[in-house]
Design a protein around this motif. Structure first.
Motif, PDB file in Angstrom:
ATOM      1  N   ASP A  52      37.873   3.756 -23.371  1.00 36.06           N
ATOM      2  CA  ASP A  52      37.136   3.871 -24.638  1.00 36.06           C
ATOM      3  C   ASP A  52      37.053   2.529 -25.365  1.00 36.06           C
ATOM      4  O   ASP A  52      36.073   2.247 -26.042  1.00 36.06           O
TER       5      ASP A  52
ATOM      6  N   ASP B 188      31.755   4.254 -14.905  1.00 36.34           N
ATOM      7  CA  ASP B 188      32.761   4.946 -15.702  1.00 36.34           C
ATOM      8  C   ASP B 188      33.640   5.831 -14.822  1.00 36.34           C
ATOM      9  O   ASP B 188      34.865   5.774 -14.896  1.00 36.34           O
TER      10      ASP B 188
ATOM     11  N   TYR C 292      35.231  -0.624 -21.298  1.00 29.61           N
ATOM     12  CA  TYR C 292      33.989  -0.292 -20.596  1.00 29.61           C
ATOM     13  C   TYR C 292      33.048   0.564 -21.438  1.00 29.61           C
ATOM     14  O   TYR C 292      31.876   0.226 -21.608  1.00 29.61           O
ATOM     15  N   ARG C 293      33.537   1.669 -21.934  1.00 26.66           N
ATOM     16  CA  ARG C 293      32.684   2.612 -22.669  1.00 26.66           C
ATOM     17  C   ARG C 293      32.143   2.021 -23.960  1.00 26.66           C
ATOM     18  O   ARG C 293      31.070   2.396 -24.411  1.00 26.66           O
TER      19      ARG C 293
ATOM     20  N   LYS D 168      27.499   1.539 -23.374  1.00 29.23           N
ATOM     21  CA  LYS D 168      26.720   2.684 -23.878  1.00 29.23           C
ATOM     22  C   LYS D 168      25.722   2.287 -24.920  1.00 29.23           C
ATOM     23  O   LYS D 168      25.607   1.331 -25.501  1.00 29.23           O
TER      24      LYS D 168
END
Length: 152
Positions: A144, A78, A147-148, A152
């Protein structure tokens, strides 16, 4: 990181090291390329230091709080992606194009002398404060939604 803990790489003047390459790009029309390349070395060094810091802090947390090797890998990815895009790639390209375009316009209009030489650098430097927050916000939005969202 606790709410009261200050992030050295995001909340202090150390953050400006991430903008070294924008300064280098602004001065590209008037300095040797080695200085521009050195500015990128400073900016990438900043990115790598921030990445290592975030990874180390995440690794130290208990696994139930997202720590350990997996948490550190996610935090590293990140930070590395965000910093490279928000601090190096997009702003460096943007300032490069601002300076290139202004130099082209000045040349086409036959502006020479000190004004023709230094105006692209001045315009590039003046643009930096105006591009930082929109780029940061744009990279946050993309991170957002990509990747995120998936790690997560």
């Amino acid at each position: 990181m606790s709410i009261t803990e200050k992030d050295l790489y995001r909340d202090t003047p150390v953050r400006y090291l991430g903008y070294a390459n924008e300064i280098g790009e602004a001065f590209r029309p008037v300095v040797k390329k080695i200085f521009v390349h050195a500015s990128y070395a400073v900016a990438v060094g900043y990115v790598l230091a921030d990445t290592a810091d975030k990874s180390r802090k995440q690794y130290a947390k208990p696994e139930v709080l997202g720590g350990g090797a997996r948490g550190a890998a996610i935090a590293s990815g990140d930070t590395l992606l965000w910093q490279m895009f928000a601090s190096v790639i997009i702003p460096g390209f943007t300032i490069n194009r601002i300076c290139w375009l202004s130099k082209k316009v000045l040349s086409k209009n036959k502006v020479k002398g000190p004004l023709g030489k230094w105006a692209p650098t001045v315009l590039g430097l003046l643009a930096i404060p105006f591009i930082i927050h929109p780029i940061d916000n744009g990279v946050d939005l993309v991170m957002d939604e990509t990747y995120r969202k998936y790690v997560k």
